[in-house]
Scaffold this motif. Structure first.
Motif, PDB file in Angstrom:
ATOM      1  N   ASN A 199       0.877  -1.169   0.000  1.00 36.61           N
ATOM      2  CA  ASN A 199       0.000   0.000   0.000  1.00 36.61           C
ATOM      3  C   ASN A 199       0.907   1.209   0.000  1.00 36.61           C
ATOM      4  OD1 ASN A 199      -1.330  -2.053   2.218  1.00 36.61           O
ATOM      5  ND2 ASN A 199      -2.764  -1.325   0.696  1.00 36.61           N
ATOM      6  N   GLY A 200       0.509   2.231  -0.730  1.00 27.49           N
ATOM      7  CA  GLY A 200       1.363   3.402  -0.763  1.00 27.49           C
ATOM      8  C   GLY A 200       0.621   4.648  -1.173  1.00 27.49           C
ATOM      9  N   CYS A 201       1.397   5.714  -1.210  1.00 28.16           N
ATOM     10  CA  CYS A 201       0.838   7.003  -1.598  1.00 28.16           C
ATOM     11  C   CYS A 201       1.887   7.796  -2.359  1.00 28.16           C
ATOM     12  CB  CYS A 201       0.382   7.774  -0.365  1.00 28.16           C
ATOM     13  SG  CYS A 201      -0.600   9.234  -0.790  1.00 28.16           S
ATOM     14  N   ASP A 202       1.486   8.341  -3.489  1.00 32.93           N
ATOM     15  CA  ASP A 202       2.302   9.285  -4.250  1.00 32.93           C
ATOM     16  C   ASP A 202       1.861  10.687  -3.839  1.00 32.93           C
ATOM     17  OD1 ASP A 202       3.480   7.217  -5.699  1.00 32.93           O
ATOM     18  OD2 ASP A 202       2.078   7.387  -7.369  1.00 32.93           O
ATOM     19  N   PHE A 203       2.784  11.454  -3.271  1.00 31.29           N
ATOM     20  CA  PHE A 203       2.507  12.841  -2.907  1.00 31.29           C
ATOM     21  C   PHE A 203       3.132  13.721  -3.978  1.00 31.29           C
ATOM     22  CE2 PHE A 203       2.450  10.556   1.127  1.00 31.29           C
ATOM     23  CZ  PHE A 203       1.274  11.014   1.689  1.00 31.29           C
ATOM     24  N   LEU A 204       2.309  14.479  -4.676  1.00 32.92           N
ATOM     25  CA  LEU A 204       2.777  15.312  -5.777  1.00 32.92           C
ATOM     26  C   LEU A 204       2.565  16.781  -5.462  1.00 32.92           C
ATOM     27  CD1 LEU A 204       1.001  13.354  -8.674  1.00 32.92           C
ATOM     28  CD2 LEU A 204       3.250  12.905  -7.682  1.00 32.92           C
ATOM     29  N   HIS A 205       3.523  17.604  -5.860  1.00 31.79           N
ATOM     30  CA  HIS A 205       3.354  19.047  -5.817  1.00 31.79           C
ATOM     31  C   HIS A 205       3.586  19.574  -7.231  1.00 31.79           C
ATOM     32  CE1 HIS A 205       4.391  23.310  -5.385  1.00 31.79           C
ATOM     33  NE2 HIS A 205       3.453  23.267  -4.450  1.00 31.79           N
ATOM     34  N   PHE A 206       2.713  20.458  -7.658  1.00 34.22           N
ATOM     35  CA  PHE A 206       2.784  21.019  -8.999  1.00 34.22           C
ATOM     36  C   PHE A 206       3.262  22.458  -8.939  1.00 34.22           C
ATOM     37  CE2 PHE A 206      -0.154  17.552  -9.104  1.00 34.22           C
ATOM     38  CZ  PHE A 206       0.062  16.944 -10.323  1.00 34.22           C
ATOM     39  N   ASP A 207       4.173  22.811  -9.837  1.00 27.65           N
ATOM     40  CA  ASP A 207       4.679  24.186  -9.891  1.00 27.65           C
ATOM     41  C   ASP A 207       3.668  25.099 -10.584  1.00 27.65           C
ATOM     42  OD1 ASP A 207       4.981  23.813 -12.674  1.00 27.65           O
ATOM     43  OD2 ASP A 207       7.167  23.628 -12.560  1.00 27.65           O
ATOM     44  N   GLU A 208       4.039  26.348 -10.746  1.00 31.79           N
ATOM     45  CA  GLU A 208       3.119  27.328 -11.345  1.00 31.79           C
ATOM     46  C   GLU A 208       2.793  27.027 -12.803  1.00 31.79           C
ATOM     47  OE1 GLU A 208       7.312  28.431 -11.473  1.00 31.79           O
ATOM     48  OE2 GLU A 208       6.012  28.206  -9.757  1.00 31.79           O
ATOM     49  N   ASP A 209       3.591  26.172 -13.453  1.00 28.08           N
ATOM     50  CA  ASP A 209       3.320  25.780 -14.838  1.00 28.08           C
ATOM     51  C   ASP A 209       2.514  24.488 -14.919  1.00 28.08           C
ATOM     52  OD1 ASP A 209       4.768  27.969 -15.906  1.00 28.08           O
ATOM     53  OD2 ASP A 209       6.651  26.862 -15.609  1.00 28.08           O
ATOM     54  N   GLY A 210       2.122  23.942 -13.770  1.00 25.92           N
ATOM     55  CA  GLY A 210       1.342  22.719 -13.753  1.00 25.92           C
ATOM     56  C   GLY A 210       2.173  21.456 -13.882  1.00 25.92           C
ATOM     57  N   LEU A 211       3.493  21.572 -13.691  1.00 25.11           N
ATOM     58  CA  LEU A 211       4.383  20.411 -13.768  1.00 25.11           C
ATOM     59  C   LEU A 211       4.749  19.946 -12.365  1.00 25.11           C
ATOM     60  CD1 LEU A 211       6.742  21.614 -16.633  1.00 25.11           C
ATOM     61  CD2 LEU A 211       4.757  20.077 -16.804  1.00 25.11           C
ATOM     62  N   ILE A 212       5.000  18.661 -12.234  1.00 26.85           N
ATOM     63  CA  ILE A 212       5.353  18.086 -10.937  1.00 26.85           C
ATOM     64  C   ILE A 212       6.780  18.484 -10.598  1.00 26.85           C
ATOM     65  CG2 ILE A 212       5.681  15.955  -9.635  1.00 26.85           C
ATOM     66  CD1 ILE A 212       3.556  14.724 -11.641  1.00 26.85           C
ATOM     67  N   ASP A 213       6.949  19.213  -9.478  1.00 29.68           N
ATOM     68  CA  ASP A 213       8.297  19.621  -9.071  1.00 29.68           C
ATOM     69  C   ASP A 213       8.747  18.915  -7.788  1.00 29.68           C
ATOM     70  OD1 ASP A 213       6.743  21.005  -7.225  1.00 29.68           O
ATOM     71  OD2 ASP A 213       7.565  22.966  -7.714  1.00 29.68           O
ATOM     72  N   ASP A 214       7.827  18.221  -7.149  1.00 29.49           N
ATOM     73  CA  ASP A 214       8.171  17.448  -5.959  1.00 29.49           C
ATOM     74  C   ASP A 214       7.326  16.184  -5.971  1.00 29.49           C
ATOM     75  OD1 ASP A 214       9.664  17.438  -3.328  1.00 29.49           O
ATOM     76  OD2 ASP A 214       7.616  17.073  -2.651  1.00 29.49           O
ATOM     77  N   PHE A 215       7.983  15.031  -5.831  1.00 27.66           N
ATOM     78  CA  PHE A 215       7.321  13.733  -5.935  1.00 27.66           C
ATOM     79  C   PHE A 215       7.873  12.855  -4.815  1.00 27.66           C
ATOM     80  CE2 PHE A 215       5.495  10.808  -9.352  1.00 27.66           C
ATOM     81  CZ  PHE A 215       5.352   9.716  -8.520  1.00 27.66           C
ATOM     82  N   THR A 216       7.028  12.562  -3.832  1.00 27.64           N
ATOM     83  CA  THR A 216       7.432  11.741  -2.703  1.00 27.64           C
ATOM     84  C   THR A 216       6.536  10.518  -2.645  1.00 27.64           C
ATOM     85  OG1 THR A 216       8.185  13.656  -1.438  1.00 27.64           O
ATOM     86  CG2 THR A 216       7.681  11.656  -0.180  1.00 27.64           C
ATOM     87  N   VAL A 217       7.154   9.362  -2.425  1.00 29.91           N
ATOM     88  CA  VAL A 217       6.401   8.112  -2.325  1.00 29.91           C
ATOM     89  C   VAL A 217       6.615   7.520  -0.939  1.00 29.91           C
ATOM     90  CG1 VAL A 217       6.048   5.801  -3.281  1.00 29.91           C
ATOM     91  CG2 VAL A 217       6.720   7.684  -4.789  1.00 29.91           C
ATOM     92  N   MET A 218       5.534   7.059  -0.340  1.00 23.62           N
ATOM     93  CA  MET A 218       5.603   6.327   0.923  1.00 23.62           C
ATOM     94  C   MET A 218       4.870   5.013   0.725  1.00 23.62           C
ATOM     95  SD  MET A 218       5.114   9.144   3.853  1.00 23.62           S
ATOM     96  CE  MET A 218       6.215  10.524   3.980  1.00 23.62           C
ATOM     97  N   VAL A 219       5.407   3.931   1.347  1.00 27.17           N
ATOM     98  CA  VAL A 219       4.795   2.613   1.224  1.00 27.17           C
ATOM     99  C   VAL A 219       4.786   1.887   2.560  1.00 27.17           C
ATOM    100  CG1 VAL A 219       5.407   2.344  -1.226  1.00 27.17           C
ATOM    101  CG2 VAL A 219       6.961   1.485   0.540  1.00 27.17           C
ATOM    102  N   ARG A 220       3.937   0.891   2.651  1.00 27.39           N
ATOM    103  CA  ARG A 220       3.827   0.018   3.812  1.00 27.39           C
ATOM    104  C   ARG A 220       3.318  -1.313   3.342  1.00 27.39           C
ATOM    105  NH1 ARG A 220      -0.690  -1.646   5.313  1.00 27.39           N
ATOM    106  NH2 ARG A 220       0.069  -2.215   7.375  1.00 27.39           N
ATOM    107  N   PRO A 221       3.395  -2.381   4.040  1.00 31.67           N
ATOM    108  CA  PRO A 221       4.121  -2.585   5.287  1.00 31.67           C
ATOM    109  C   PRO A 221       5.618  -2.746   5.035  1.00 31.67           C
ATOM    110  CG  PRO A 221       3.171  -4.656   4.601  1.00 31.67           C
ATOM    111  CD  PRO A 221       2.715  -3.611   3.606  1.00 31.67           C
ATOM    112  N   LEU A 222       6.362  -2.886   6.110  1.00 34.86           N
ATOM    113  CA  LEU A 222       7.813  -2.973   6.023  1.00 34.86           C
ATOM    114  C   LEU A 222       8.255  -4.114   5.108  1.00 34.86           C
ATOM    115  CD1 LEU A 222      10.641  -2.087   6.831  1.00 34.86           C
ATOM    116  CD2 LEU A 222      10.424  -3.492   8.896  1.00 34.86           C
ATOM    117  N   SER A 223       7.628  -5.279   5.209  1.00 38.94           N
ATOM    118  CA  SER A 223       8.044  -6.418   4.383  1.00 38.94           C
ATOM    119  C   SER A 223       7.886  -6.101   2.896  1.00 38.94           C
ATOM    120  CB  SER A 223       7.257  -7.680   4.748  1.00 38.94           C
ATOM    121  OG  SER A 223       5.869  -7.495   4.526  1.00 38.94           O
TER     122      SER A 223
END
Length: 136
Positions: free
Chosen positions: A83-107
């Protein structure tokens, strides 16, 4: 222009890459340091498509100004459910400038780390300008 989610769900690597800012920073759930730059981020995302099976987004959360987005997903890495989540931030031009992924479980995170580690020579070659169109 396709949304990021639409591009991922369609397996459209070119559309995904087109949505990345040149100075995007990718923060992996299994690497200590973030990866700066469009080429390496696009190559990592192509690598992920070779590693994940049964990938699907199950929820989308958008910030009030539309510049922040969280895409909750499920997938398999080998026989591990992730299970996970993509956290996206878009710049003023509508492009992704920050992309963070988190996942679980540890295994599953450990399985992802091993599978992506096995892909990393290919990812590095793609980022350096090698074969960019050989998705999986």
């Amino acid at each position: 222009m396709k949304s990021f989610r639409q591009a991922v769900e369609a397996g459209d690597h070119a559309a995904v890459e087109a949505l990345l800012a040149e100075d995007v920073v990718f923060t992996s759930p299994v690497a200590f340091r973030p990866y700066p730059g469009k080429a390496i981020t696009a190559a990592i995302l192509r690598g992920v498509t070779r590693v994940f099976t049964d990938f699907r987004y199950v929820r989308e959360i958008v910030g009030a100004d539309g510049r922040d987005q969280a895409l909750v997903f499920t997938a398999k890495v080998g026989d591990r459910e992730i299970n996970g989540c993509d956290f996206l931030h878009f710049d003023e031009d509508g492009l992704i400038d920050d992309f963070t992924v988190m996942v679980r479980p540890l295994s599953a995170a450990q399985a992802l780390s091993a599978a992506m580690g096995a892909q990393f020579d290919r990812i590095a070659a793609e980022a350096a300008g090698g074969d960019r169109n050989s998705g999986g």
